[in-house]
Design a protein around this motif. Structure first.
Motif, PDB file in Angstrom:
ATOM      1  N   HIS A  52       1.113   4.525  -2.618  1.00  0.00           N
ATOM      2  CA  HIS A  52       0.975   5.983  -1.996  1.00  0.00           C
ATOM      3  C   HIS A  52       1.954   6.495  -2.492  1.00  0.00           C
ATOM      4  O   HIS A  52       1.734   7.875  -3.220  1.00  0.00           O
TER       5      HIS A  52
ATOM      6  N   SER B  87      -4.854   8.442  16.523  1.00  0.00           N
ATOM      7  CA  SER B  87      -6.261   9.179  17.242  1.00  0.00           C
ATOM      8  C   SER B  87      -7.320   7.910  17.301  1.00  0.00           C
ATOM      9  O   SER B  87      -7.886   7.886  18.217  1.00  0.00           O
ATOM     10  N   ALA B  88      -7.272   6.887  16.244  1.00  0.00           N
ATOM     11  CA  ALA B  88      -8.274   6.095  16.290  1.00  0.00           C
ATOM     12  C   ALA B  88      -7.846   4.870  17.164  1.00  0.00           C
ATOM     13  O   ALA B  88      -8.793   4.196  17.803  1.00  0.00           O
ATOM     14  N   ASN B  89      -6.642   4.525  17.268  1.00  0.00           N
ATOM     15  CA  ASN B  89      -6.149   3.501  18.190  1.00  0.00           C
ATOM     16  C   ASN B  89      -5.158   3.932  19.222  1.00  0.00           C
ATOM     17  O   ASN B  89      -3.854   3.744  19.235  1.00  0.00           O
TER      18      ASN B  89
ATOM     19  N   ASP C 174       0.818  -1.187  -0.216  1.00  0.00           N
ATOM     20  CA  ASP C 174       0.023   0.174   0.050  1.00  0.00           C
ATOM     21  C   ASP C 174       0.766   1.347  -0.037  1.00  0.00           C
ATOM     22  O   ASP C 174       0.725   2.195  -0.527  1.00  0.00           O
TER      23      ASP C 174
ATOM     24  N   ALA D  49      -0.063  12.247   8.043  1.00  0.00           N
ATOM     25  CA  ALA D  49      -1.427  12.544   8.181  1.00  0.00           C
ATOM     26  C   ALA D  49      -1.934  10.967   8.537  1.00  0.00           C
ATOM     27  O   ALA D  49      -2.993  11.053   9.473  1.00  0.00           O
ATOM     28  N   ARG D  50      -1.898  10.217   7.924  1.00  0.00           N
ATOM     29  CA  ARG D  50      -2.512   8.914   7.942  1.00  0.00           C
ATOM     30  C   ARG D  50      -2.012   8.244   9.475  1.00  0.00           C
ATOM     31  O   ARG D  50      -2.994   7.515  10.209  1.00  0.00           O
TER      32      ARG D  50
ATOM     33  N   SER E  16      -4.000  10.033  12.056  1.00  0.00           N
ATOM     34  CA  SER E  16      -5.381   9.688  11.908  1.00  0.00           C
ATOM     35  C   SER E  16      -5.544   8.193  12.718  1.00  0.00           C
ATOM     36  O   SER E  16      -6.191   7.905  13.347  1.00  0.00           O
ATOM     37  N   PHE E  17      -4.270   7.378  12.558  1.00  0.00           N
ATOM     38  CA  PHE E  17      -4.286   5.924  13.058  1.00  0.00           C
ATOM     39  C   PHE E  17      -4.121   6.001  14.482  1.00  0.00           C
ATOM     40  O   PHE E  17      -4.909   5.355  15.340  1.00  0.00           O
TER      41      PHE E  17
END
Lengths: 196, 913
Positions: A125, A161-163, A121, A154-155, A158-159
């Motif tokens: 990117h 904050s989610a985990n 992945d 950024a990813r 985001s990751f």
């Protein structure tokens, strides 16, 4: 424009395939065909794949009736293959492959086949910072690298904050480039030094 | 719950290499559960795994809805997985795309990171609807504060305009503004997009030329300069004034730039942009060619390759400049890199000013199989010291051995020589020898093409026929060629041409009878049946020509010679007559029949003087021949039996458009339904209906035929035949016959039924007229076309056609042309099988010689077509009566270019089997 970007190893296993226009054949048959032709070519030969078998195979021509061209470069165990039409400069594409590889090398330090295998992945990117929708987005390695880092950051955020409990994950660290392969085509004449 | 990540999946794949399918099946099952769950992280992970499997060739289209779910996640690390999966697995027609419009719109108005990901994904999945709905959003983003977003928006705009050109008016001015952007990357992206757009509609972008020209003269970004130069390459053909303006800066760039790629693009644009006209242009052309020639000499193969590619484009306008480097180009054909060879071949084909020497060199490439490895050996060795060895070294060292390459090369030679109907060939003897050489050395399957060329040349070039026959005789007598004929790439089809040419033009030979030995040797039977058939036909022609010649200068000394020859032929032909192939068998049987005739005649012939013939013990009766010298010719009449069958008319090439230019008579619309087909008709009945117009014409013809037969209708006759056959062969009718009869009666009842049904149909005009013509109507319609043609010929034999022919001849008022045209159209598809068997190889042949094969088979089997189109009607003099050749004149209008003569003889079949 660029119609396809293929990366496969010296055994013909695809590591990254990206098609910007729909091709007639399935990506597997195309990879196999190109692999069978490319793998039998010595390093001293030119980087343009032009074989009688290919002409009937690609079949597709662009709007000006010109055939698609297959430009490839071999780095260690990987083949980088770009399928382009006549709107692209043949030598320019050779440089673009180099730019792409350098960008990969910046993202994964000393990029090797395994990096592409496990960070499939991430490789996509990075490619998306070089080529978007079949057109070249950016050719400056510094610029590409910066964009890659930004998107990865950024990813990652985001990751995180989610985990909140997870350690690391998402994105790759930057450790600076070490691949010393200047852009011969654009800046200077290439004198027999090959990417291999 | 242990959900696997992509990394786990890949690890698992690597660990389960032996049982990959099973592992993947299990993994996909897990993924199916995961994508259906509520956990977004899990869902995204599953989609990512699917994307990976998709690359390996496993379908993921079933999960497209879940991909959309992941795309619309607010978290960027999930969203980017969604867009990645969508970009890799969606295509224009993916139905869930229409669900994405709103979420895309939302994303395009979101944070910069989101917009970047979205623009990238959007430009991959955009279709016409999305382009229409979201195009304005993308245009708005052209002025985003971040250069990175502007760049992406510009490139996404290309895809939008590609899918929905209606936005062009709105978009181009905004794009133009971006040419003056502060960020060089944005300007480059804009140029890039304009370059692509201008390739499609150059005239729309001419207005941008001044701005682009400014960029060209000020920029130093080579990437962008390449695109600019390419962009001008598409503009200049539409704006000649640009050429003058561009010449100075481009000439400047060519002489100063250190970047090879830019230099090459400049040269390339000069060529394709038409900048090489006029005196200034000529100077530029010379510079270009010199630069390209330098590339050619370069050690870098890439430069060689592109130089050849560019030279191909300059050849048409400046051949003399390129010709200076012919040697160098020829040596490129010898290159060890097949890519370069292919380009060099292209270039040489474009040059071809000195055909003979070029073809000779190409031939030598095919001939020298191993010597090629030598020059590259040193290079390949040096390669090995540099890097790991590459597989396939055997094929590498020698691209000449690559079958695909050899095929290309051989075809190239043929195309080079034959283009524009052999315009560049001056010496046809040379060309024929090239063709034969090619057949020997090509070692790939070009036999058919060579065959066609041989026949074509022999037929078109009268002067070379003698040489052709000579050459072909040599080929026929080559045992090793015959022996190898079964192997792949042996070009055995050439023997087809050899047999045909020898047969057709054997009059060029002094002792044609010697050919019979080769044509009928037992080894011939190992060849494919199509070729054997031609051999047989050739043998017949050869004998005919020789016998006729002999008869003209008759000398009783020749009698034993003739007898021996005839007996040998009869003996040899026996093997052929029992061949498994129907075509060969039939021809052999025909020949056998003809020759028994000749043989009988020879036996009965009594020379004036005492014959020294001891084999046949007819010396005692020799005196009888003297008694009627004035009536009987001095030679055996049988010698003239065969020749006229083939030689009455000369075979001429037919213009490719000859058939098409036969005018359709006024008032005849071949496409119109005369009777619209009923819906429930079966294919069979429908076919009969579709050919209604044909049937009508046929009926008119039938009138005459019937008169000759004596009032019996066809059908009755057919039934009679059946009965006769039944009586003769077996009392019980076979299954086939029964089925056939049932079919006929079924057709009949169907027909009646349909007539009944359509009686009141106002559109059924034609049919309503038909009953008025008499009671025969039903019978005619009933007869299937195939039966009509085949049956009398095969089972009835000579008597029917014999009785029919005189009738036709006596009523030989030329029929209106449309009768022929329609008849032919109707006959051909269902027509007799033997011709189609035979002509299958010739169908691949170039059109001009349609007669070459068309004439022959018809002559060999009793003719089914009562008349043929012939241009002139010369009765052959000196032909004894037993053979009747019927021709009818038919006019042909239209083409002034080619004369169409078809030579076909209706022969009274001699059936002795």
């Amino acid at each position: 424009m660029i119609h396809a970007v293929l990366i496969f190893n010296t055994s013909g296993v695809p590591r990254l395939t990206k098609f910007y226009t729909p091709l007639q054949q399935s990506s597997q048959t195309l990879v196999q065909k190109i692999y069978s032709l490319v793998s039998s070519r010595q390093a001293s030969l030119c980087n343009f794949l032009d074989a009688p078998e290919l002409e009937s195979f690609l079949g597709q021509t662009d709007d000006n009736g010109e055939k698609l061209r297959v430009v490839y470069r071999n780095y260690a165990t990987l083949y980088f293959v770009f399928v382009v039409d006549s709107a692209e400069s043949e030598l320019g594409i050779l440089d673009l492959i180099q730019v792409f590889v350098e960008s990969l090398d910046r993202a994964f330090e000393n990029v090797c086949e395994l990096d592409l295998v496990y960070h499939f992945d991430e490789a996509h990117h990075i490619l998306s910072e070089v080529i978007q929708g079949g057109l070249v987005l950016e050719t400056n390695v510094e610029e590409i690298d910066r964009a890659v880092q930004e998107a990865a950051k950024a990813r990652k955020e985001s990751f995180a904050s989610a985990n909140p409990l997870s350690l690391g994950g998402g994105g790759v660290g930057s450790r600076g480039g070490t691949l010393q392969t200047p852009l011969h085509w654009i800046t200077d004449r290439l004198t027999g030094v090959r990417a291999r | 719950m242990w959900e696997r990540t992509l990394q786990d999946l890949i690890r698992g794949l690597r660990a389960n290499k032996k049982d990959e399918a099973k592992f993947i099946a299990k993994a996909v099952d897990e993924i199916r559960d995961e994508v259906r769950g509520k956990d977004m992280e899990l869902k995204a992970g599953a989609v990512l795994k699917l994307t990976y499997l998709d690359m390996l060739g496993y379908d993921m289209s079933w999960a497209s809805f879940h991909v959309v779910e992941v795309m619309s996640s607010p978290r960027i690390h999930l969203k980017s997985i969604g867009y990645l999966a969508a970009g890799l697995s969606f295509h224009e027609d993916t139905d869930v795309l229409m669900l994405t419009t709103n979420s895309l719109k939302k994303d395009l108005n979101s944070r910069a990171e989101d917009v970047a990901v979205t623009l990238n994904g959007f430009s991959q999945i955009v279709n016409a609807d999305l382009a229409r709905d979201l195009g304005p959003e993308v245009i708005r983003l052209l002025t985003h504060s971040r250069p990175h977003i502007r760049k992406r928006a510009i490139i996404a705009l290309y895809r939008v305009l590609d899918k929905h050109p209606g936005l062009r008016e709105q978009a181009v001015p905004r794009l133009r503004e971006r040419l003056e952007d502060d960020d060089p990357g944005v300007v480059a992206a804009a140029v890039n997009v304009l370059c692509e757009l201008a390739r499609k509609n150059p005239t729309d972008y001419l207005a941008l030329a001044p701005q682009l020209f400014h960029l060209l003269t000020t920029s130093s970004n080579n990437w962008m300069l390449i695109k600019l130069i390419k962009l001008f390459g598409s503009l200049t053909p539409h704006e000649p004034r640009l050429v003058k303006k561009l010449q100075p800066p481009i000439t400047d760039l060519i002489s100063t730039t250190p970047a090879v790629s830019l230099l090459y693009e400049c040269v390339h644009t000069c060529i394709i942009g038409g900048m090489l006209h006029g005196s200034q242009g000529n100077a530029l052309a010379r510079t270009c060619v010199t630069k390209l020639a330098n590339f050619l000499q370069d050690s870098d193969q890439n430069l060689k390759y592109i130089a050849l590619m560019a030279l191909v484009k300059i050849v048409p306008s400046h051949p003399y400049l390129v010709a200076e480097y012919q040697e160098m180009i020829m040596s490129s054909v010898n290159d060890h890199d097949i890519s370069i060879r292919m380009r060099a071949l292209d270039l040489i084909s474009a040059m071809a000013n000195n055909l003979q020497s070029i073809v000779q060199q190409l031939l030598s490439h095919l001939a020298r199989n191993e010597s090629n490895g030598l020059p590259s050996a040193v290079q390949s060795l040096s390669q090995y010291s540099q890097g790991p060895s590459t597989p396939g070294i055997v094929t590498l060292n020698n691209p000449s051995m690559n079958p695909a390459y050899r095929l290309t090369l051989a075809q190239r030679i043929l195309i080079l020589c034959s283009q524009d109907t052999y315009e560049s060939v001056t010496d046809f003897e040379w060309y024929l020898s090239v063709l034969v050489d090619l057949a020997y050395i090509a070692n790939v399957d070009v036999g058919e093409q060579i065959r066609d060329q041989l026949v074509d040349v022999a037929a078109r070039v009268r002067g070379v026929r003698g040489y052709a026959v000579q050459l072909m005789t040599k080929l026929l007598s080559d045992d090793s060629f015959l022996l190898n004929a079964g192997e792949g790439g042996s070009c055995s089809e050439v023997l087809w041409a050899a047999a045909w040419i020898c047969g057709e033009y054997c009059s060029e030979l002094a002792e044609p009878q010697k050919l019979l030995n080769y044509l009928l040797q037992p080894k011939v039977l190992t060849l494919p049946p199509e070729i054997v058939s031609v051999y047989l036909q050739g043998a017949l022609k050869v004998f005919g020509s020789w016998a006729a010649e002999l008869a003209e200068q008759w000398d009783d000394e020749s009698l034993p010679k003739v007898k021996i020859t005839v007996n040998t032929v009869l003996e040899r032909i026996r093997d052929f007559a029992s061949n498994a192939d129907i075509e060969v068998q039939e021809r052999a049987a025909n020949i056998q029949g003809l020759f028994s005739f000749v043989n009988a005649d020879l036996q009965a012939f009594h020379p004036k003087s005492t014959s020294n013939d001891i084999d046949y013990g007819e010396d005692s009766s020799s005196g009888f021949g003297v008694e009627t010298p004035s009536v009987e010719p001095r030679f055996p009449k049988g010698l003239f039996l065969v020749h006229p069958l083939f030689s009455t008319y000369e075979l001429n090439p037919v213009a490719a458009s000859a058939q098409a230019s036969v005018p359709i008579p006024d008032g005849l619309d071949l496409d119109a339904w005369i009777v619209p087909p009923p819906k429930e008709e079966t294919e069979e009945a429908g076919g009969a209906d579709g050919g209604a117009d044909v049937v009508k014409v046929r009926k008119a013809k039938k009138g005459k035929g019937k008169a000759g037969i004596g009032g019996k209708t066809k059908k009755q006759k057919q039934v009679d035949l059946y009965e006769e056959e039944d009586v003769l062969s077996a009392p019980v009718e076979t299954e086939e016959e029964k089925a056939e009869r049932e079919r006929v009666s079924f057709c009949f009842s169907r027909k009646q039924e349909r007539l009944e049904r359509q009686r009141d149909d106002p559109f059924y005009l034609t049919d309503s007229r038909q009953p008025a013509q008499g009671p025969t109507q039903d019978d005619v319609d009933l007869i299937p076309v195939v039966r009509l043609d085949d049956l009398p010929g095969l089972s009835e034999g000579s008597s029917a056609s014999a009785s029919r022919l005189p009738t036709l001849k006596s009523a030989s008022k030329p029929r209106p042309p449309q009768a022929f045209v329609i008849d032919r159209v109707g006959e051909m598809p269902k027509g007799a099988k033997p011709p189609s068997l035979f002509s299958s190889p010739s169908s691949a042949r170039s059109p001009p010689l349609s007669n070459g094969s068309g004439g022959t088979p018809v002559a060999s089997t009793p003719s089914f077509f009562p008349q043929y189109e012939v241009e002139d009607d010369i009765p052959r003099t000196g032909t004894p009566p037993p053979i009747k050749v019927t021709r009818t004149k038919k006019k042909k209008k239209g083409t002034g270019t080619g004369t169409k003569k078809s030579r076909t003889s209706s022969v009274v079949p001699v059936d002795n089997t």
